[in-house]
Design an enzyme around this catalytic site. Structure first.
Site, PDB file in Angstrom:
ATOM      1  N   CYS A   1      -8.125   1.735   1.180  1.00  7.91           N
ATOM      2  CA  CYS A   1      -9.220   1.166  -0.041  1.00  7.91           C
ATOM      3  C   CYS A   1      -8.161   0.549  -0.513  1.00  7.91           C
ATOM      4  CB  CYS A   1     -10.137   1.439   0.431  1.00  7.91           C
ATOM      5  SG  CYS A   1     -11.390   0.955  -0.525  1.00  7.91           S
TER       6      CYS A   1
ATOM      7  N   SER B   1       1.019  -1.189   0.002  1.00  2.00           N
ATOM      8  CA  SER B   1       0.148   0.170  -0.396  1.00  2.00           C
ATOM      9  C   SER B   1       0.474   1.678  -0.189  1.00  2.00           C
ATOM     10  CB  SER B   1      -0.720  -0.137   1.542  1.00  2.00           C
ATOM     11  OG  SER B   1      -1.720  -0.775   0.712  1.00  2.00           O
TER      12      SER B   1
ATOM     13  N   HIS C   1     -15.849  -0.617   2.317  1.00  3.21           N
ATOM     14  CA  HIS C   1     -15.196   0.915   2.277  1.00  3.21           C
ATOM     15  C   HIS C   1     -16.589   1.295   2.177  1.00  3.21           C
ATOM     16  CE1 HIS C   1     -10.752  -0.430   2.687  1.00  3.21           C
ATOM     17  NE2 HIS C   1     -11.062   0.332   3.917  1.00  3.21           N
TER      18      HIS C   1
END
Lengths: 379, 649
Positions: free
Chosen positions: B383, B327, B370
């Site tokens: 997300c 991420s 989400h």
């Protein structure tokens, strides 16, 4: 000519004989020996006691011996020639059976107080024997084959014994000195032509015999010859001696590197620097000037001997002096040729300069004979 | 027998002739000898003089002193210390056996070393010194000196050897030196004669190896006179060499030591980089090792222990290790989309927990989804679906190009060993590497830093620095060489839209400082010391359907080498960035739990230039942090002031 024919009344007698010695010759000998002490002092790293002192003592003994021999009339020595020759040959035979082995060769007999090298003695007694022989031989018989064979036997007998030791250098010296004496005595030209032909044949045979069961020389002698012919092929091995010797000589230049400043000898690059290679140290430290001076002194010694011989009317004396001079010449000529890379390394010392007892004593004895001939010359 | 006078006269005449002839021949020969003497001594004198000098003079090299290495504040990191060895000279020892037996009563001799020395003694000249004990203590030297009369031929000798006073803290940065090996010599074309000195030390890895030429210096020489057997008679002249040049690193020794200690025995790496000029303030990998072990040749047992350790202590993970950035890559995907004008920060994407692409379902880490996500929220909560969507719009080529602009997939120019290039995949790359077409699923994976995407910690730190400044900051490790400053790594403006950068930075701020941010637990509450960052958790495995069915998906239940990597990148302070930090914990689990806490401690340590006040931490963390600070103070060598071998001994 028998001793009765000498005009005895003209020959000095008693202690007065000393005044009639060939003093310039004696002085020349002492000068050469002096150069020797100097060089022995240098190669010992500046110490007197290692080599220079014993050498000086021996020279002193030798000098006295020379005077002693000179006092004895020459006709006595002539009468002793045959005996001396016989004793020398016997000693050579003794070496063959009882001699000590040194450097791969049997050369000396240990007498306890000194090591006697009969081959050194032989050089002189051979000359004496040949001189006596030609003194007795009428001139017209000199070149008759029978009268030529006899001296040849006299020469070849000791030569063969010396070669068996084996000592190639001395053997060649004996042959050359003997041959030289025969030449001076007046043997016909044709014989020498034949000998030269034979020598060429012998050299060929020596080389041809290499590697065969009947090989004439030892392997190390062949290697020395190889090395002489091309020192560069093995500069760190067999050619080392010659290469280092030439470097030492060459680096001397005009005036040399200075007394005790020769790096080649001081740092041990030179082999046997106190014996066979002592000339290189001289030439390195005193340069061309030093080397040439010694050579000139040697030449003067020869010149004085030849002059002395030619002035003498006694045939035995003539031949004896010329023979001894020739021997002396061969000594330094072979040694210098060797260290300058003109001859193989055969182990011939530099006369009166190289460290060594019996060679020095025998030489002084020989010069005693020369002096005796000079003192007792017919007047 | 009487000879008539006439015969005698004739004979004498003949003799005179022959004798003159022979005398003439002798004179010729003497002349020949004189000519030869003249040729050798006068014409060739120069040549032979040269040969005589060559015989006599040997040139011996004097090794130069190696350049020293310092940190940015002048703390010594590598220096040269005297090393003592015991040598024996056979000629002076006389009875070697007895002397060595006596020595053994005083000094413990390594039997292997002793055997080698005895063997060397048999082969070498009797006057040459042979080493029988290497690297002995000063204590031993004194013992030997005191007993010198009983130990003829034995002398202690002193040389210089490398010493790293900070020990393991700089093993991965400086590398180490070691004795030149035959293998080293083979690699070098036309090697310096210095390298042939036995046991001469050269840089083997790291800065020591990369700056070998400058650190080594130039050899001095002495001319000695030797005799025919090689014995040195005297020294003729001496020319001192030039010492090697000193290096100064950009590293802050205090921070480096803290970071190394903070990583502890985890298999991890951490980097602190000054965003303004690219200076690497700390660059740590753990576990680490003591480079002093290598200096005089490492023992087999020590080396085996290092190579067989699962955590790979010899690897400099901060520059050599490459990991899927996970991420932490999302800022790049976002920037690619924003710069391309395809989205606005306010545009929203609905996350139902997964996205169907080309018949395959790509999950968000949060299975229940989400809901509606904009840029700030998607980064804050990390997300995945939002970025799947962006990637499908932007395409892999633009994402990869943007990654390259931020320093990913680019080999940074650092004087360290095996600096990794990482990987930013493109269609052409896949085609040439695997002979396969790029698939849309590959783009989806790449958008969240998975799949083929690989980055090293140093690259991620540089990425964070570039996000923080908008300039193409490049890392700098060497501050000065021989006192001359090297060019700054500040870099040019990247030409990105400042608004877009601000939006991404703001989102990163919320990751740490918003209650719902993934790194909220690792925030700093000190004013002006706020941190902006991004967590990353990168998978090193594919969860099989079988495993999913069994429900074995929790990291803690997996063997260590299959657990997720934990990553965190940040810059701080948010409003006026000074440092960017990257922390990667191999197989550490989640980025927010394993990497972010380390990154916070490291960042605050850098910002405060030392131990940060407890006020900077949220109230509930303070007890734990206080205990941790106390523990680290005890293990840090710098804090204890350990620095020299004497003190160690």
């Amino acid at each position: 000519m028998s001793y009765l024919e000498y005009t005895v009344k003209h020959v000095p007698s008693g202690a007065r004989k000393i005044l009639f010695l060939n003093w310039p010759l004696a002085l020349l000998l002492a000068s050469v020996a002096g150069i020797g002490f100097l060089m022995l002092y240098s190669v010992a790293g500046g110490t007197f006691s290692t080599w220079a002192e014993p050498q000086a003592k021996r020279f002193a003994v030798g000098f006295l011996l020379m005077i002693l021999v000179a006092m004895v009339p020459i006709w006595f020595w002539r009468s002793m020639a045959g005996v001396a020759y016989g004793v020398s040959v016997l000693l050579l035979l003794a070496v063959e059976f009882f001699g000590s082995v040194g450097m791969g060769a049997q050369r000396w007999i240990d007498l306890g107080f000194m090591r006697l090298q009969p081959s050194e003695l032989m050089k002189i007694t051979l000359v004496m024997a040949l001189a006596a022989y030609y003194d007795a031989l009428p001139q017209k018989r000199t070149s008759r084959p029978l009268w030529v064979i006899l001296p040849l036997i006299l020469i070849f007998l000791p030569t063969a014994l010396v070669l068996r030791q084996p000592d190639l250098g001395t053997a060649i010296l004996l042959l050359t000195a003997g041959g030289g004496l025969m030449f001076v005595a007046g043997v016909h030209w044709a014989y020498f032509a034949a000998v030269v032909t034979a020598a060429v044949g012998l050299v060929t045979a020596v080389f041809q015999s290499r590697g065969t069961p009947w090989q004439l020389l030892k392997d190390y002698q062949y290697r020395r010859i190889d090395t002489f012919l091309d020192p560069s092929q093995d500069p760190l091995g067999a050619g080392y001696h010659i290469t280092q010797s030439k470097i030492a000589l060459g680096s001397g230049g005009w005036t040399g590197r200075g007394f005790m400043q020769g790096t080649q000898s001081r740092l041990n690059f030179l082999p046997e620097k106190h014996t066979d290679f002592i000339f290189t140290t001289l030439a390195e430290e005193f340069g061309f000037v030093g080397g040439f001076t010694l050579l000139a002194l040697y030449a003067l010694i020869i010149l004085f001997c030849v002059t002395s011989a030619l002035m003498n009317r006694d045939r035995f004396s003539n031949l004896l002096i010329l023979g001894i001079a020739l021997n002396f010449f061969l000594f330094f000529a072979v040694n210098m040729s060797m260290v300058m890379g003109l001859a193989p390394v055969v182990g011939v010392p530099l006369p009166l300069v190289s460290y060594g007892g019996s060679a020095m004593l025998v030489l002084m004895l020989a010069f005693g004979l020369v002096q005796s001939a000079h003192v007792h010359r017919p007047r | 027998m009487r000879r008539p006078r006439a015969d005698l006269e004739a004979a004498h005449k003949n003799l005179t002739r022959r004798a003159t002839l022979l005398g003439g021949m002798q004179l010729m020969f003497v002349t020949g000898l004189a000519a030869r003497m003249q040729y050798l001594q006068l014409e060739q004198a120069d040549e032979y003089r040269l040969l005589a000098e060559e015989n006599r003079i040997n040139i011996r090299l004097i090794p130069p002193e190696r350049g020293e290495i310092f940190d940015r504040n002048g703390v010594q990191l590598a220096r040269n210390v005297p090393s003592y060895r015991i040598v024996i000279v056979r000629e002076n020892a006389g009875d070697v056996k007895t002397v060595i037996q006596r020595l053994q009563k005083l000094v413990e001799l390594d039997p292997e070393e002793l055997d080698a020395a005895l063997e060397e003694m048999r082969r070498s000249a009797p006057f040459l010194p042979v080493t029988i004990a290497e690297n002995v203590s000063w204590d031993t030297v004194s013992k030997v000196s005191v007993n010198a009369p009983a130990l003829p031929g034995i002398t202690p000798e002193v040389g210089l050897t490398r010493y790293y006073p900070m020990g393991s803290d700089y093993a991965h940065v400086l590398g180490y030196v070691g004795p030149v090996s035959d293998y080293d010599l083979e690699k070098i074309e036309n090697p310096d004669q210095l390298l042939r000195i036995p046991r001469f030390q050269i840089g083997k890895v790291g800065v020591e190896a990369k700056y070998e030429e400058r650190l080594r210096g130039k050899a001095g020489a002495k001319r000695v006179e030797v005799n025919a057997t090689g014995r040195v008679m005297r020294e003729l002249s001496r020319k001192q060499g030039t010492a090697g040049q000193d290096l100064q690193l950009t590293i802050d020794a205090n921070l480096q030591s803290y970071v190394q200690a903070r990583l502890g025995e985890e298999s991890a790496s951490a980097i602190v980089i000054d965003v303004q000029n690219g200076d690497l303030m700390a660059i740590a990998s753990s576990p680490t090792f003591d480079p002093n072990l290598f200096v005089q040749g490492i023992s087999v047992a020590d080396y085996r222990a290092l190579t067989q350790n699962t955590f790979r202590p010899l690897a400099s993970k901060s520059v050599q290790g490459t990991y899927p950035p996970g991420s932490t890559f999302k800022m790049i995907t976002a920037m690619a989309a924003l710069e391309d004008g395809l989205i606005d920060a306010d545009d929203t994407v609905y996350c139902p927990g997964h996205l169907e692409v080309a018949g395959r379902r790509f999950h968000c880490w949060k299975r229940v989804g989400h809901g509606w996500m904009d840029l700030a929220n998607s980064l804050k909560q990390s997300c995945d679906v939002y970025y799947y969507d962006l990637a499908l719009k932007v395409g892999i080529e633009k994402i990869s190009a943007m990654a390259n602009r931020f320093g990913l997939g680019v080999r940074h120019d650092l004087p360290m060993s095996a600096v990794a290039q990482g990987l930013t995949p493109t269609k052409a790359w896949k085609q040439s590497t695997y002979q396969q077409d790029w698939r849309i699923g590959d783009t989806v994976n790449a958008s969240i830093g998975q799949g083929y995407m690989l980055a090293s910690p140093i690259q991620l730190a540089v990425m964070a620095a570039r996000i923080a400044t908008g300039r193409s900051v490049s890392p700098r490790l060497i501050k000065t060489i021989d006192g001359v400053e090297t060019p700054s790594g500040a870099g040019e403006a990247m030409g990105l839209n400042q608004g877009h950068l601000a939006q991404v930075r703001r989102a990163m701020y919320e990751v740490v400082n918003d209650r719902r941010g993934t790194a909220y637990g690792s925030r700093s509450i000190a004013e002006g010391m706020r941190i902006a960052g991004k967590t990353g958790t990168s998978q090193v495995r594919n969860i099989t359907a079988e495993e999913r069915a069994r429900g074995v998906t929790r990291n803690e239940d997996l063997p260590w080498e299959r657990r997720d990597h934990a990553l965190f990148v940040n810059f701080a302070p948010f409003d006026n960035p000074r440092y960017a930090v990257c922390v990667v914990v191999e197989h550490g689990g989640g980025g927010s739990t394993a990497a972010a806490p380390i990154a916070r401690d490291v960042t605050l340590q850098a910002l405060y230039g030392g131990e940060p006040p407890l006020d900077a931490y949220p109230r509930k963390d303070r007890g734990r942090i206080s205990a941790q600070q106390e523990r680290l103070r005890e293990v840090r060598p710098i804090a204890r002031g350990v620095g020299s071998p004497e003190e160690q001994a």
